[in-house]
Write an enzyme that holds these catalytic residues in place. Sequence first.
Site, PDB file in Angstrom:
ATOM      1  N   GLY A  36       0.814  -1.216   0.000  1.00  0.00           N
ATOM      2  CA  GLY A  36       0.000   0.000   0.000  1.00  0.00           C
ATOM      3  C   GLY A  36       0.842   1.259   0.000  1.00  0.00           C
ATOM      4  N   GLY A  37       1.958   1.226  -0.733  1.00  0.00           N
ATOM      5  CA  GLY A  37       2.909   2.344  -0.673  1.00  0.00           C
ATOM      6  C   GLY A  37       2.621   3.506  -1.587  1.00  0.00           C
ATOM      7  N   GLY A  38       1.432   3.544  -2.203  1.00  0.00           N
ATOM      8  CA  GLY A  38       1.138   4.620  -3.136  1.00  0.00           C
ATOM      9  C   GLY A  38       0.096   5.609  -2.673  1.00  0.00           C
ATOM     10  N   SER A  39      -0.444   5.422  -1.464  1.00  0.00           N
ATOM     11  CA  SER A  39      -1.474   6.344  -0.973  1.00  0.00           C
ATOM     12  C   SER A  39      -1.436   6.404   0.542  1.00  0.00           C
ATOM     13  CB  SER A  39      -2.866   5.893  -1.440  1.00  0.00           C
ATOM     14  OG  SER A  39      -3.172   4.613  -0.923  1.00  0.00           O
TER      15      SER A  39
ATOM     16  N   ASP B 240      -3.494  -6.741  -5.966  1.00  0.00           N
ATOM     17  CA  ASP B 240      -4.333  -6.841  -4.770  1.00  0.00           C
ATOM     18  C   ASP B 240      -3.610  -7.715  -3.752  1.00  0.00           C
ATOM     19  OD1 ASP B 240      -6.274  -7.344  -2.857  1.00  0.00           O
ATOM     20  OD2 ASP B 240      -7.874  -7.701  -4.309  1.00  0.00           O
TER      21      ASP B 240
ATOM     22  N   SER C 147      -2.563  -1.221  15.273  1.00  0.00           N
ATOM     23  CA  SER C 147      -3.357  -0.021  15.537  1.00  0.00           C
ATOM     24  C   SER C 147      -3.675   0.074  17.017  1.00  0.00           C
ATOM     25  CB  SER C 147      -4.662  -0.075  14.737  1.00  0.00           C
ATOM     26  OG  SER C 147      -5.534   0.963  15.114  1.00  0.00           O
TER      27      SER C 147
ATOM     28  N   TYR D  94     -11.822  -5.533  12.168  1.00  0.00           N
ATOM     29  CA  TYR D  94     -10.560  -4.797  12.021  1.00  0.00           C
ATOM     30  C   TYR D  94      -9.732  -4.850  13.301  1.00  0.00           C
ATOM     31  CZ  TYR D  94      -7.473  -0.716  11.484  1.00  0.00           C
ATOM     32  OH  TYR D  94      -6.387   0.119  11.436  1.00  0.00           O
TER      33      TYR D  94
ATOM     34  N   ALA E 275      -8.176  -8.257  13.780  1.00  0.00           N
ATOM     35  CA  ALA E 275      -7.002  -8.436  12.918  1.00  0.00           C
ATOM     36  C   ALA E 275      -5.789  -7.740  13.502  1.00  0.00           C
ATOM     37  CB  ALA E 275      -7.293  -7.924  11.516  1.00  0.00           C
TER      38      ALA E 275
END
Length: 256
Positions: free
Chosen positions: A18-21, A67, A146, A159, A162
């Site tokens: 997920g390094g583009g946003s 994905d 998180s 979430y 996880a």
Amino acid sequence: MSNATFHDLKGKSVFITGGGSGIGASLTEGFLRQGAKVGFIGKSDATEFCDRMEQETGTRPLFVQGDITDTPVLQQAIRTVSEAHGPVNILVNNAANDQRHQTLDVTEEFWDWSQAVNLRAYFFACQAVIPEMQKAGGGSIVNFSSTSYMMGNGGYPAYTAANGGITAMTRSLARDFGPDRIRVNAIAPGWVLTERQLEKWATKEALEAHLERQCLKDHMKPQDVVEAVQFLSSDTSRMMTGQCIAVDGGVVTVAA
């Protein structure tokens, strides 16, 4: 701009999910500015972002579109980056989706999707890089957890489940692969004001209530997390493994 330079990150091969946003884009930029070679996987086209990074940092990240819930695609993306940049020295499992949901509405399909994005992909990314790290004599893995599960937040139980799993998995992998000098740590960000957060949930009232819970009375920015990840990736933290570090302005301290 970074407040610190981690000299040993220069030339390292870094893979980010997920390094583009969002925070991921800030991570990509941060590692590029440290002189690292960065590859990342993302579901959406990140060509424009890569163009901008090349222009602003002088180095183009390697983007593989895919994905992360498709395990063969994810592991092939890691191989592609390894072939281009050398074996991955640093893995950052950043991609996640904190879509809100209610327990009584959750289907098996939604549950499985949430675990696939937020936990399963982390495990199989680790599985893909560990053999390379073993051959290289070490490496660093940073998993994004998180503070949401630490605080007992409601509204997204799949979430938070996880994220609790990520912390537990991090500790087990640290134990299993410490003899190979592979360090595995987790970072638990607080409420980082990305564009997604500002668009979906960051109302004036919510922000004020959250800031009241923080010890430090400043809203968090992506850079606050980037530098903590760089610290855990660098040999500066060479004797730290199996840890989960909260970067949240002190919310967990207050909640505890």
